[in-house]
Structures are given as C-alpha cells and as structure tokens.
Design a protein around this motif. Structure first.
Motif, PDB file in Angstrom:
ATOM      1  N   PRO A 313      54.528  71.036  58.592  1.00  0.00           N
ATOM      2  CA  PRO A 313      53.503  70.807  57.559  1.00  0.00           C
ATOM      3  C   PRO A 313      52.250  71.648  57.787  1.00  0.00           C
ATOM      4  N   GLY A 314      51.691  72.162  56.694  1.00  0.00           N
ATOM      5  CA  GLY A 314      50.517  73.036  56.780  1.00  0.00           C
ATOM      6  C   GLY A 314      49.204  72.268  56.787  1.00  0.00           C
ATOM      7  N   ASP A 315      48.138  72.954  57.221  1.00  0.00           N
ATOM      8  CA  ASP A 315      46.772  72.409  57.099  1.00  0.00           C
ATOM      9  C   ASP A 315      46.279  72.713  55.685  1.00  0.00           C
ATOM     10  N   ILE A 316      46.965  72.155  54.713  1.00  0.00           N
ATOM     11  CA  ILE A 316      46.612  72.411  53.311  1.00  0.00           C
ATOM     12  C   ILE A 316      46.459  71.036  52.677  1.00  0.00           C
ATOM     13  N   SER A 317      45.238  70.546  52.610  1.00  0.00           N
ATOM     14  CA  SER A 317      45.063  69.199  52.075  1.00  0.00           C
ATOM     15  C   SER A 317      44.636  69.256  50.613  1.00  0.00           C
ATOM     16  N   ALA A 318      44.547  68.069  50.017  1.00  0.00           N
ATOM     17  CA  ALA A 318      44.138  67.990  48.609  1.00  0.00           C
ATOM     18  C   ALA A 318      42.678  68.421  48.476  1.00  0.00           C
ATOM     19  N   THR A 319      42.319  68.921  47.307  1.00  0.00           N
ATOM     20  CA  THR A 319      40.954  69.391  47.058  1.00  0.00           C
ATOM     21  C   THR A 319      39.915  68.343  47.461  1.00  0.00           C
ATOM     22  N   GLU A 320      40.188  67.079  47.124  1.00  0.00           N
ATOM     23  CA  GLU A 320      39.184  66.024  47.356  1.00  0.00           C
ATOM     24  C   GLU A 320      38.905  65.767  48.832  1.00  0.00           C
ATOM     25  N   ARG A 321      39.788  66.271  49.730  1.00  0.00           N
ATOM     26  CA  ARG A 321      39.522  66.105  51.145  1.00  0.00           C
ATOM     27  C   ARG A 321      38.333  66.994  51.575  1.00  0.00           C
ATOM     28  N   TYR A 322      38.127  68.083  50.819  1.00  0.00           N
ATOM     29  CA  TYR A 322      37.104  69.066  51.203  1.00  0.00           C
ATOM     30  C   TYR A 322      35.847  69.010  50.335  1.00  0.00           C
ATOM     31  N   TYR A 323      36.046  69.053  49.017  1.00  0.00           N
ATOM     32  CA  TYR A 323      34.920  69.275  48.105  1.00  0.00           C
ATOM     33  C   TYR A 323      34.864  68.252  46.976  1.00  0.00           C
ATOM     34  N   LEU A 324      33.633  67.887  46.610  1.00  0.00           N
ATOM     35  CA  LEU A 324      33.472  67.046  45.423  1.00  0.00           C
ATOM     36  C   LEU A 324      33.623  67.916  44.180  1.00  0.00           C
ATOM     37  N   GLU A 325      33.178  69.157  44.301  1.00  0.00           N
ATOM     38  CA  GLU A 325      33.281  70.085  43.174  1.00  0.00           C
ATOM     39  C   GLU A 325      33.787  71.413  43.712  1.00  0.00           C
ATOM     40  N   ASP A 326      34.830  71.952  43.093  1.00  0.00           N
ATOM     41  CA  ASP A 326      35.415  73.226  43.544  1.00  0.00           C
ATOM     42  C   ASP A 326      35.071  74.321  42.537  1.00  0.00           C
TER      43      ASP A 326
END
Ligand code: SMG
Ligand code: MG
Length: 368
Positions: A313-326
């Motif tokens: 499995p990659g270190d590729i998480s869902a957007t919401e794990r990182y940013y409120l706004e992308d």
C-alpha cells in the motif's frame, strides 16, 4: 509537441493537522505548481520540494531558481518527441530531481490530454484502484499516537506508517502494536539514526512490522546493508534511492528488501518507471511514497501506483487527510477497502480550481 509558455506558482497550503517527522514539524506545505502550454492545451505538474531542506536538500526556492534559470529556458520551444527524452534533455543540470520531476509531470499531462490517454494508460498501469495507507507523524505521546491511529482506522485505512526518531521509536511502535496486533504497520525514520544508534531499534524486529523505512543517512548504502544483515524486518529505502542505478546497487548490496518510489525524488515518472521495472524483474516489492501532494501530485502518484510491481500500500491518502481546501476541483476519497480510485480521464485527470490556486500562491511568474 512544443511548449510555448510556462507559468510557475509557489504555493503554501495549510495542513489540516501539523505533520512531525524526525527532521521537524510543519503546519503548512510549500510546493511549486508548473503550468505548461502547448497549442492552446494546458498541462500541470507539481514540484514536491518543500519550504525547508529537511527531507531533501531541495527547497521550493532552489527549485524555483533551477526551473526558471535552467530547465524552463531549455524546454520552451524545443520539439518534444518522446516523454523519455525529457529527463535526458534536463540532465545537463546535476541533481535537482524534484524540479525536473515537476516539469516532466506537466509534459506527461500535456501529452495525455493531447492524445486523450490517461497517465495510468501511458505508464502501463493495470489497476483501477490502488491500495493505500496513512502516514502518521510523531505525536505528543505514545498514547496520543494510539488515539490518532485509531481515528485513521475508523476512517478506513488498513495500513499505518508511523514516523519515528531516536527516543520516540520502540515505545511508540509497541504501543500501537499492543492495541492492534494484526494491523499492517511500518515505521519511517527519515535518516535519523547511525549504525550505532540504530541498535536501539532491534526490539522492532519482534513487532511484526511490514518494513523499517530509511533508518540511516540518505547517502549511505553500505551501512544500510550492514544493518539489514542484523534485522529480520525488511529495510525499505526512500531518500537513498535517487536513480535506477542506486536501486540496482541497493538490491545487489542487500541494503534493502523493499523500495519506496517517489517520482519527485528520482527526477520524474520516466525514471520512477525504470526503477519499478528493475525491481519488478527481480521480485523486489515497491510501493508509492507520498510528499503531502496537492490533487495534482496525488493524481500522478495514483497512476504510478497502478503499475503491477506496486504490491504494498502507498502513502497516498484521501484529500481530507491533508487539506481542507485543495487546488484541484477533484478530491480523492477512500474506498471502504482502503483503496483510492485511479483517475481515468486524459493526462492526470484533474482540473485546477483557479480561485484556490490564487489564494495559495505566494509568487507567480510566466516564461517567456
Ligand atoms: O504524502 O502521506 C503523505 C506523506 C507520506 O510520510 C510521508 N512522507 O519520508 O516518506 C516520507 C515522508 C516525506 C514527506 S515529509 C514532508
Ligand atoms: Mg520516507
């Protein structure tokens, strides 16, 4: 295909929660967005160099300089006949792989949009969704770490990586392992140990970890080989592997048994694919690393991770794990089986939200 114009944006985006590693703590993520035009078509690339030279010697400012003063003047107006030629064309500049990778990504996106092929298809990927995990930074205490891990498991992540540093290693990993005996768990030290201090990590060998990532210095293959010979747990190299040659030598020297592939670290997707091919041919498992990317780099990582050799499995998480706004209109969400769908539209398969882009841009510059 010829590139007529390129615009660079130096971005600074607030992280949803601070991310702490062995080299420091950050509350925002810097990066450079590269916007390349050819014949009315536009492609985007993300340069993952951060604000500080903690993970690597490159920073957003060094990348800005190298892109603007060397790489972009070379690429503008040049006939690009194949994607493989981009890396060799830029090879007159030594190093600066993150700067090169960001520019190359914009060319892949342009070519994909022009030929109406998805990046996954261009790279030769064979999966529609890829297995992913979450990378958890160092927390205030081992019990706080367990709480944070529990929240991510509740959100659906089935593989967890925890960051470690001297003094915050075995106890942290043990705390998580005790509560979650069957969890797919791995640790990442970001080069924080020496062969001598890494002896303290020996108890990790009893914790049934998937891997120990980059324990020793980034330029050190030899001591990693010595360390691997003393550990049953596979060592995985990240920072050390900056080229297909380094990957080959690491495998030959038994310096690791697993490789983390990041296109940014190795000069782009073409080089990343070469490393994948070499590992795949030799049965060495690889997985896709992450650099807290925006939606642009995340789309690229998902396409790369769809190649057949990416078996962890990659270190590729869902957007919401990182940013409120992308900065992309598209966001990425986690499927219940801890996978994320690979974009299938032409190129990277994402579009830019111009308002967010303006909001997070510190500086912007166009060439010519
Ligand atoms: O993108 O989820 C992510 C971060 C994954 O831990 C991660 N990356 O060494 O592998 C690594 C780190 C490097 C980034 S630190 C800013
Ligand atoms: Mg790492």
């Amino acid at each position: 295909m010829k590139i007529d114009k390129i615009t660079l944006y130096h971005l600074r985006m607030p992280l949803r929660s601070p991310f702490e590693t062995s080299f420091g703590r950050s509350e925002a993520r810097d990066s450079i967005l590269i916007e390349a035009y050819s014949d009315g078509q536009v492609g985007f690339g993300e340069c993952v160099a951060d604000r500080d030279p903690g993970y690597s010697s490159e920073t957003a400012v060094t990348a800005w300089h190298i892109l603007g003063d060397y790489l972009i003047p070379t690429m503008i107006g040049m006939e690009i006949s194949s994607l493989n030629m981009v890396f060799s064309t830029l090879n007159f500049v030594r190093g600066h792989y993150m700067a090169k990778a960001g520019l190359e990504m914009a060319v892949w996106d342009l070519v994909g949009k022009t030929t109406e092929r998805s990046l996954k298809n261009m790279l030769g990927g064979n999966r529609d969704r890829v297995a992913v995990g979450v990378s958890v930074g160092i927390q205030a205490s081992p019990s706080k770490l367990v709480d944070v891990v529990s929240d991510y498991l509740a959100a659906g992540y089935q593989r967890v990586k925890i960051k470690i540093k001297p003094g915050r290693d075995v106890e942290d990993a043990r705390a998580v392992r005790k509560v979650y005996p069957d969890l797919k768990l791995q640790v990442d030290a970001n080069s924080a140990y020496t062969l001598e201090t890494a002896k303290a990590l020996q108890p990790l060998d009893k914790l049934d970890l998937l891997l120990i990532e980059q324990p020793l210095a980034e330029d050190d293959l030899w001591d990693h080989a010595r360390m691997q010979s003393k550990f049953q747990t596979p060592i995985c190299l990240d920072e050390t592997i900056i080229s297909p040659r380094h990957a080959r030598q690491a495998i030959e020297m038994k310096a690791c048994r697993i490789i983390n592939i990041k296109a940014g670290r190795v000069g782009g997707l073409s080089q990343a694919r070469l490393i994948h091919d070499l590992c795949y041919a030799q049965g060495v498992p690889v997985w896709c690393g992450g650099m807290l990317e925006t939606g642009v780099g995340r789309a690229s990582n998902l396409a790369l991770a769809s190649l057949p050799g990416f078996t962890l499995p990659g270190d590729i998480s869902a957007t919401e794990r990182y940013y409120l706004e992308d900065i992309t209109n598209e966001s990425f969400s986690l499927n219940p089986d801890s996978t994320i769908n690979v974009p299938d539209r032409p190129g990277l398969g994402v579009s830019i939200n111009r308002d967010s882009l303006e909001k997070f841009s510190l500086v912007k510059k166009s060439f010519p």
